[in-house]
Design a protein around this motif. Structure first.
Motif, PDB file in Angstrom:
ATOM      1  N   MET A  58     -50.233  78.533 -94.096  1.00  0.00           N
ATOM      2  CA  MET A  58     -50.460  78.314 -92.667  1.00  0.00           C
ATOM      3  C   MET A  58     -49.281  77.637 -91.976  1.00  0.00           C
ATOM      4  O   MET A  58     -48.880  78.043 -90.889  1.00  0.00           O
ATOM      5  CB  MET A  58     -51.735  77.511 -92.445  1.00  0.00           C
ATOM      6  N   THR A  59     -48.714  76.606 -92.566  1.00  0.00           N
ATOM      7  CA  THR A  59     -47.615  75.892 -91.921  1.00  0.00           C
ATOM      8  C   THR A  59     -46.371  76.766 -91.772  1.00  0.00           C
ATOM      9  O   THR A  59     -45.760  76.745 -90.702  1.00  0.00           O
ATOM     10  CB  THR A  59     -47.300  74.573 -92.653  1.00  0.00           C
ATOM     11  N   PRO A  60     -45.980  77.560 -92.781  1.00  0.00           N
ATOM     12  CA  PRO A  60     -44.835  78.448 -92.542  1.00  0.00           C
ATOM     13  C   PRO A  60     -45.071  79.438 -91.393  1.00  0.00           C
ATOM     14  O   PRO A  60     -44.156  79.723 -90.621  1.00  0.00           O
ATOM     15  CB  PRO A  60     -44.657  79.179 -93.878  1.00  0.00           C
ATOM     16  N   VAL A  61     -46.293  79.937 -91.265  1.00  0.00           N
ATOM     17  CA  VAL A  61     -46.601  80.850 -90.154  1.00  0.00           C
ATOM     18  C   VAL A  61     -46.564  80.083 -88.831  1.00  0.00           C
ATOM     19  O   VAL A  61     -45.991  80.562 -87.849  1.00  0.00           O
ATOM     20  CB  VAL A  61     -47.963  81.555 -90.361  1.00  0.00           C
ATOM     21  N   ALA A  62     -47.126  78.886 -88.800  1.00  0.00           N
ATOM     22  CA  ALA A  62     -47.081  78.065 -87.584  1.00  0.00           C
ATOM     23  C   ALA A  62     -45.635  77.728 -87.227  1.00  0.00           C
ATOM     24  O   ALA A  62     -45.255  77.741 -86.056  1.00  0.00           O
ATOM     25  CB  ALA A  62     -47.909  76.791 -87.768  1.00  0.00           C
ATOM     26  N   PHE A  63     -44.816  77.446 -88.230  1.00  0.00           N
ATOM     27  CA  PHE A  63     -43.388  77.175 -88.015  1.00  0.00           C
ATOM     28  C   PHE A  63     -42.727  78.373 -87.352  1.00  0.00           C
ATOM     29  O   PHE A  63     -41.947  78.229 -86.409  1.00  0.00           O
ATOM     30  CB  PHE A  63     -42.713  76.854 -89.357  1.00  0.00           C
TER      31      PHE A  63
ATOM     32  N   ASP B 136     -31.068  73.842 -83.164  1.00  0.00           N
ATOM     33  CA  ASP B 136     -32.150  73.060 -83.764  1.00  0.00           C
ATOM     34  C   ASP B 136     -33.470  73.824 -83.695  1.00  0.00           C
ATOM     35  O   ASP B 136     -33.648  74.729 -82.894  1.00  0.00           O
ATOM     36  CB  ASP B 136     -32.337  71.722 -83.042  1.00  0.00           C
ATOM     37  N   THR B 137     -34.402  73.426 -84.530  1.00  0.00           N
ATOM     38  CA  THR B 137     -35.759  73.956 -84.502  1.00  0.00           C
ATOM     39  C   THR B 137     -36.720  72.775 -84.562  1.00  0.00           C
ATOM     40  O   THR B 137     -36.311  71.649 -84.823  1.00  0.00           O
ATOM     41  CB  THR B 137     -36.041  74.872 -85.715  1.00  0.00           C
ATOM     42  N   VAL B 138     -37.994  73.050 -84.316  1.00  0.00           N
ATOM     43  CA  VAL B 138     -38.999  72.006 -84.498  1.00  0.00           C
ATOM     44  C   VAL B 138     -39.093  71.746 -85.995  1.00  0.00           C
ATOM     45  O   VAL B 138     -39.188  72.666 -86.797  1.00  0.00           O
ATOM     46  CB  VAL B 138     -40.363  72.435 -83.921  1.00  0.00           C
ATOM     47  N   ASP B 139     -39.044  70.494 -86.374  1.00  0.00           N
ATOM     48  CA  ASP B 139     -39.054  70.076 -87.772  1.00  0.00           C
ATOM     49  C   ASP B 139     -40.285  70.595 -88.508  1.00  0.00           C
ATOM     50  O   ASP B 139     -41.389  70.593 -87.972  1.00  0.00           O
ATOM     51  CB  ASP B 139     -39.022  68.539 -87.807  1.00  0.00           C
ATOM     52  N   PHE B 140     -40.099  71.020 -89.762  1.00  0.00           N
ATOM     53  CA  PHE B 140     -41.191  71.566 -90.561  1.00  0.00           C
ATOM     54  C   PHE B 140     -42.307  70.548 -90.748  1.00  0.00           C
ATOM     55  O   PHE B 140     -43.485  70.881 -90.662  1.00  0.00           O
ATOM     56  CB  PHE B 140     -40.658  72.040 -91.928  1.00  0.00           C
ATOM     57  N   GLN B 141     -41.955  69.288 -90.975  1.00  0.00           N
ATOM     58  CA  GLN B 141     -42.952  68.219 -91.143  1.00  0.00           C
ATOM     59  C   GLN B 141     -43.773  68.053 -89.867  1.00  0.00           C
ATOM     60  O   GLN B 141     -44.987  67.880 -89.910  1.00  0.00           O
ATOM     61  CB  GLN B 141     -42.267  66.897 -91.512  1.00  0.00           C
ATOM     62  N   GLU B 142     -43.107  68.122 -88.719  1.00  0.00           N
ATOM     63  CA  GLU B 142     -43.804  68.011 -87.435  1.00  0.00           C
ATOM     64  C   GLU B 142     -44.763  69.186 -87.236  1.00  0.00           C
ATOM     65  O   GLU B 142     -45.884  69.013 -86.758  1.00  0.00           O
ATOM     66  CB  GLU B 142     -42.787  67.960 -86.294  1.00  0.00           C
TER      67      GLU B 142
ATOM     68  N   TYR C 151     -48.627  70.710 -85.260  1.00  0.00           N
ATOM     69  CA  TYR C 151     -48.873  72.032 -84.710  1.00  0.00           C
ATOM     70  C   TYR C 151     -49.869  72.870 -85.508  1.00  0.00           C
ATOM     71  O   TYR C 151     -50.695  73.569 -84.926  1.00  0.00           O
ATOM     72  CB  TYR C 151     -47.555  72.804 -84.564  1.00  0.00           C
ATOM     73  N   THR C 152     -49.792  72.828 -86.831  1.00  0.00           N
ATOM     74  CA  THR C 152     -50.701  73.654 -87.636  1.00  0.00           C
ATOM     75  C   THR C 152     -52.168  73.374 -87.327  1.00  0.00           C
ATOM     76  O   THR C 152     -52.935  74.322 -87.144  1.00  0.00           O
ATOM     77  CB  THR C 152     -50.405  73.498 -89.146  1.00  0.00           C
ATOM     78  N   PRO C 153     -52.601  72.115 -87.224  1.00  0.00           N
ATOM     79  CA  PRO C 153     -54.006  71.875 -86.850  1.00  0.00           C
ATOM     80  C   PRO C 153     -54.374  72.457 -85.484  1.00  0.00           C
ATOM     81  O   PRO C 153     -55.496  72.942 -85.289  1.00  0.00           O
ATOM     82  CB  PRO C 153     -54.130  70.349 -86.847  1.00  0.00           C
ATOM     83  N   LYS C 154     -53.427  72.439 -84.546  1.00  0.00           N
ATOM     84  CA  LYS C 154     -53.686  73.017 -83.224  1.00  0.00           C
ATOM     85  C   LYS C 154     -53.821  74.537 -83.313  1.00  0.00           C
ATOM     86  O   LYS C 154     -54.664  75.129 -82.641  1.00  0.00           O
ATOM     87  CB  LYS C 154     -52.567  72.651 -82.239  1.00  0.00           C
TER      88      LYS C 154
END
Length: 108
Positions: free
Chosen positions: A47-52, A65-71, A76-79
């Motif tokens: 899920m997180t890679p897809v959200a990324f 730059d990109t939005v940080d993977f941890q962020e 974002y993933t829960p949203k």
């Protein structure tokens, strides 16, 4: 008799492999066509890679730059999951604005 069985098994295996390879080659490698239902059905580790990908797709940040993977993982993933549960027929590539708005409201 055993020889014929082995040939049959080999032919069946090769046919299945050819079908799988042809099907995989025709499938897109990005979640551009993924629905929210398909996102919800993903293995949670995916899920997180897809959200990324959703968050960083077509975004031009300064200096690349990109939005940080941890962020993405924590914020974002829960949203994405919440929005997708409410609208399972939407494409995940179309909900980026909703995700950003939901996240910005929470940050205020």
């Amino acid at each position: 008799m055993l020889y014929k069985s082995l040939i049959s098994i080999t032919i069946a295996t090769l046919s299945f492999t050819a079908f799988s390879t042809a099907h995989a080659a025709s499938s897109p490698t990005t979640p551009a066509d993924m629905t929210c239902k398909e996102f919800i059905d993903l293995n949670p580790k995916s899920m997180t890679p897809v959200a990324f990908w959703i968050i960083n797709q077509d975004t031009q940040y300064k200096k690349g730059d990109t939005v940080d993977f941890q962020e993405v993982d924590t914020l974002y993933t829960p949203k994405v999951i919440d929005i997708c549960k409410k609208s399972p027929d939407k494409k995940v590539s179309e909900i980026k604005k909703e995700i950003e708005e939901a996240t910005n409201k929470k940050a205020m």
